[in-house]
Design a protein around this motif. Sequence first.
Motif, PDB file in Angstrom:
ATOM      1  N   ALA B 348      12.142  -6.393 -13.367  1.00  9.47           N
ATOM      2  CA  ALA B 348      11.933  -5.207 -12.523  1.00  9.47           C
ATOM      3  C   ALA B 348      10.680  -5.498 -12.421  1.00  9.47           C
ATOM      4  CB  ALA B 348      11.797  -4.283 -14.115  1.00  9.47           C
ATOM      5  N   ILE B 349      10.142  -6.022 -11.068  1.00 11.20           N
ATOM      6  CA  ILE B 349       9.149  -6.478 -10.608  1.00 11.20           C
ATOM      7  C   ILE B 349       8.591  -5.860  -9.641  1.00 11.20           C
ATOM      8  CG2 ILE B 349       8.010  -8.418  -8.747  1.00 11.20           C
ATOM      9  CD1 ILE B 349       9.584 -10.454  -9.835  1.00 11.20           C
ATOM     10  N   CYS B 350       7.636  -4.819  -9.629  1.00 10.90           N
ATOM     11  CA  CYS B 350       6.925  -3.715  -8.822  1.00 10.90           C
ATOM     12  C   CYS B 350       5.582  -4.181  -8.157  1.00 10.90           C
ATOM     13  CB  CYS B 350       6.996  -2.563  -9.411  1.00 10.90           C
ATOM     14  SG  CYS B 350       6.696  -1.072  -9.393  1.00 10.90           S
ATOM     15  N   LEU B 351       5.313  -4.247  -7.063  1.00 11.53           N
ATOM     16  CA  LEU B 351       4.260  -4.407  -6.589  1.00 11.53           C
ATOM     17  C   LEU B 351       3.368  -3.138  -6.322  1.00 11.53           C
ATOM     18  CD1 LEU B 351       2.748  -5.657  -4.623  1.00 11.53           C
ATOM     19  CD2 LEU B 351       3.327  -5.820  -2.951  1.00 11.53           C
ATOM     20  N   THR B 352       2.359  -2.433  -7.027  1.00 14.23           N
ATOM     21  CA  THR B 352       1.184  -1.340  -6.287  1.00 14.23           C
ATOM     22  C   THR B 352       1.000  -0.953  -5.613  1.00 14.23           C
ATOM     23  OG1 THR B 352       0.272  -2.091  -8.710  1.00 14.23           O
ATOM     24  CG2 THR B 352      -0.287  -0.348  -7.468  1.00 14.23           C
ATOM     25  N   PRO B 353       2.127   0.983  -5.189  1.00 13.58           N
ATOM     26  CA  PRO B 353       1.595   0.853  -4.005  1.00 13.58           C
ATOM     27  C   PRO B 353       0.828   1.442  -3.625  1.00 13.58           C
ATOM     28  CG  PRO B 353       2.740   2.521  -5.363  1.00 13.58           C
ATOM     29  CD  PRO B 353       2.677   1.104  -6.337  1.00 13.58           C
ATOM     30  N   GLY B 354       0.500   1.702  -1.852  1.00 13.59           N
ATOM     31  CA  GLY B 354      -0.240   1.522  -1.465  1.00 13.59           C
ATOM     32  C   GLY B 354      -0.878   3.519  -0.857  1.00 13.59           C
ATOM     33  N   ASN B 355      -0.902   4.281   0.053  1.00 15.82           N
ATOM     34  CA  ASN B 355      -0.927   5.409   0.385  1.00 15.82           C
ATOM     35  C   ASN B 355       0.008   5.614   1.406  1.00 15.82           C
ATOM     36  OD1 ASN B 355      -3.158   5.149   1.084  1.00 15.82           O
ATOM     37  ND2 ASN B 355      -4.431   6.000  -0.210  1.00 15.82           N
ATOM     38  N   LEU B 356       0.084   4.442   2.408  1.00 15.11           N
ATOM     39  CA  LEU B 356       0.459   5.256   3.397  1.00 15.11           C
ATOM     40  C   LEU B 356       2.067   4.980   3.898  1.00 15.11           C
ATOM     41  CD1 LEU B 356      -1.262   2.075   5.795  1.00 15.11           C
ATOM     42  CD2 LEU B 356      -1.886   4.596   5.137  1.00 15.11           C
ATOM     43  N   SER B 357       2.884   6.014   5.032  1.00 15.61           N
ATOM     44  CA  SER B 357       3.693   5.536   4.926  1.00 15.61           C
ATOM     45  C   SER B 357       3.848   4.659   5.594  1.00 15.61           C
ATOM     46  CB  SER B 357       4.140   6.837   5.583  1.00 15.61           C
ATOM     47  OG  SER B 357       3.592   7.956   7.013  1.00 15.61           O
ATOM     48  N   GLN B 358       5.876   4.307   6.390  1.00 18.00           N
ATOM     49  CA  GLN B 358       5.741   3.212   7.314  1.00 18.00           C
ATOM     50  C   GLN B 358       5.526   3.674   8.546  1.00 18.00           C
ATOM     51  OE1 GLN B 358      10.125   1.699   8.733  1.00 18.00           O
ATOM     52  NE2 GLN B 358      10.175   0.234   6.744  1.00 18.00           N
ATOM     53  N   GLU B 359       5.608   4.937   8.536  1.00 16.02           N
ATOM     54  CA  GLU B 359       4.368   5.757  10.501  1.00 16.02           C
ATOM     55  C   GLU B 359       2.880   4.614  10.111  1.00 16.02           C
ATOM     56  OE1 GLU B 359       6.650   7.131   8.696  1.00 16.02           O
ATOM     57  OE2 GLU B 359       8.445   6.653  10.008  1.00 16.02           O
TER      58      GLU B 359
END
Lengths: 470, 451
Positions: B348-359
């Motif tokens: 269960a590997i997880c990279l800490t998300p940022g706050n940008l949408s793909q756009e």
Amino acid sequence: MTHTAGTLIDEAVVARTLGRALATGGEFAEVFAEDRRGSLMTFDDGRVEDLSSGRERGAGIRVVVGNTTGFAHTADLTEEGLLAAAEAASGAARGGGGGVREIALSRAATASPSPVEVFPAGVEKERKVELLRRADQAARDSGGAIRQVSVHYRDSRRQVLVANSEGVLATDDQVRVRFGLSAVAGGDTGMQTGGEAVGATMGFELFDEHNVEGLARSAAQRALLKLKARPAPSGQVPVVIKAGSGGVLFHEACGHGLEADHIAKQVSVFAGRVGEQVASPLVTLVDDGTMSHEWGAMAIDDEGHPTQRNVLIERGVLTDYMWDWLRARKDGRPVSTNGRRESYQHLPMVRMTNTFLMNGDEDPEEIIRQTSYGVYVAQLGGGQVNTTTGDFVFGMTEAYLIEDGKVTEPIRDANLIGNGPEVLRNIDVIGNDFAMGWPGTCGKQGQGVPVGMGQPTLRVRALTIGGTAR
Amino acid sequence: MKPSAGELAALAEKVAGWARDGEAVEAYLSRETDTEVRVFEGEVESLSSATSAGAGIRVVAGNRQGFAYAGSLDLDVLGETLGEARDNASFSSPEGWVGLPVPDGVQVVALDLWRDEMAVYPTASKVSAALELEKAVRAANARIRQVESAIWGDSSSEMALASSLGLSAADRSTVCYLSAVAVAGEGGGSQIAHGYTVGRAPSELDPGKAAADAASRAVRMLGATKPRSGHLAVILEPRVSAQLLSLLGNILSGEMVLKGISLFTGHLGEAVAAPAFTLADDPTQSEAWGAAAFDAEGLACRRNVMIEDGVLRCFLYDSTSARRAGTTSTANAIRAGYKSAPGVGAGAICLTPGNLSQEEVLAQIGDGLLVQSVTGVHSGVNPVSGDFSVGAEGLMVRDGQLAEPVKEMTIASTIQRMLQGVVAIGGDLEWLPSPAAGLTVAISEMSMSGV
């Protein structure tokens, strides 16, 4: 240890199971019973790291009603267990109708293309360990830069019985032995890996033909050589592939695209092209399950039909696809004996066996001399294809630049990418030095089966090398 | 014939109890019931349903380990299997650090991964869900000319582990999915794409999204051509980043370090990735596909942060590699089912998300390549040298906007450079059927090989 092919299920029980499977209707029923034993040894980091073995037995039952296949499997080979699975499969196929079906089975004796001299299960474990130890030592003795060696030995024995409501009753006893190793070399530029593997549908006599020290040195040399390798080129160049190293090219470039299930669903670039020139006239491609002792050899396919040799492409013209029972029935034609499955827990589907390109007439040395610039691939790794677009990739694990008609510097690992139909047309010269390659495992819809591959030295006018060189 | 969950645990305890003086025995038992429905052109193509079970038994005696498995839970077969494991142990190399784990006191996080709903969901509903999905894919876009496959799948699985050293674990989970492969066509060219939805029960599935994904991803690739070779910024879609982040579980294994073949040997405490890169493995997150209360040796799963703000913090260990390294297990033992002995890995590997949408990621990057799918990961990524080269298809990005589709090219670099080159991480974290979560990740530069 006994080596007799024991009866997996009594013939009368098989007939009653098939009868039960069709009791509520259906056109076809099949019992596939399997008893598989395997052992694995890993010599890693200078020691026996893993030693494991196991056994699995069971039967898969399929019932076909119209266009629907119902399937169930059980590890319980008693009559009670088989009848329950037959009912589950029949229920799954939504059998309507009814009535009693009598199944008359006729046992077909098919000689194995791969007789076994020494059953691996009868060989003392200490002897197997000794092989691994010798290989480890030989790899480490190949150079001070060898940092790590991992050696694997695997054997399996798969006894199968297939019977169906068309009266087929056939058995096979498949024994396979595989030996492989990977070496890691380290230097100023980081670490590099090299591998070697042999495998055959035969017993422990595989090691009368292959010297483990030689295989170990070959793996170690590959790793050592790559320490000096430069980044692979990026872009399209002519590619020469060494005999016996790159059968995976055909497996991916057109093999999968010639499987009848992809054809029926119109998800192959080769659909509707039988009789057409799909490759260079130099190309004759064959799939042959009867090739004695090869990795994909079997007496019968996993649907009980004696294996045969099928010419897929003859002098560049597409002659036929590969067929299993289901696809052949829909097209009202005979099977090509390409119905295979990973185990009794899986439904069969169209799969390759031993797929290879026939010899041409050029001297392999001359092919290199006639190439002013390009890449010489001496060993390929695995590959993958999108049959709908025909785009496929495969990895190179030992490769060199060709400059002014000579093999020069080694290059680092990279994938190559091409389009099947285009690459087949772009094969412009084929050598006369045919050889089979490494034992492969082909994956399709999550099922892995052993396959053989082979080809003589050949050149593709242009293939894209996925390197990083600027 | 078919023991219940409690009986599975009792059976594991029974086998562990067969340990003789001077030996340790571990029994891992599993059982699962699977159903798969494949439909094609409005008809059921195949329907498979079956229960399978098996056992893997590990024996350690005199610092030697042996393993054996069987596809059966019959007592006499388990007895034979134990005998085989004992025999195997006698041929392996003795090492002081070989041994089974002992309880480490880490609290088990109770997870709710089982849905009773799954067991009573009728087969007819599974069939109609697959048929509906096929219809929905066709209806999603006029340029869909075929649905290669539409599949319903579900699995209810249970495991029990017991060892003579006092570890015991029992866990169960359900999962189901709907998946479709859409073929879009225009003129002579066809493109294919996959859409899916996964959940622990039918009510958690989103078939509309699966259909829309399959159709739109195939259609947007129509007219794709082979691009010119060059070097450019690369944006990985969540599915692709999940596939590549999954590889890090193996690469960050402490066993690779012990064997002297890790890319990261000697780099603990150093910056191995971009500052925004924080990577953890945490199977106690119930939304993860690989969620589990216990690892494959029966230790409680826990959160391990391997890379924090770009700095390498720890490697992953099972009990054997940990003892050898002089540390403690991180509860990262994994098995590929009952047939395999435990090894080191992450679920269960997880990279800490940022706050940008793909756009927003596309806008930040401006010009580059959005990668929709990759091929040849097994043949093109070398975990020892770090060499990275995979087949790719996707869309060019110009001025932050999606432009023409491209295919039949490779993208290449090294794992080391890619980690350092991460310049944007999206906030679009998605748990996919993979050992890693996916999210949009942008890498400053890779080599693209085409024409």
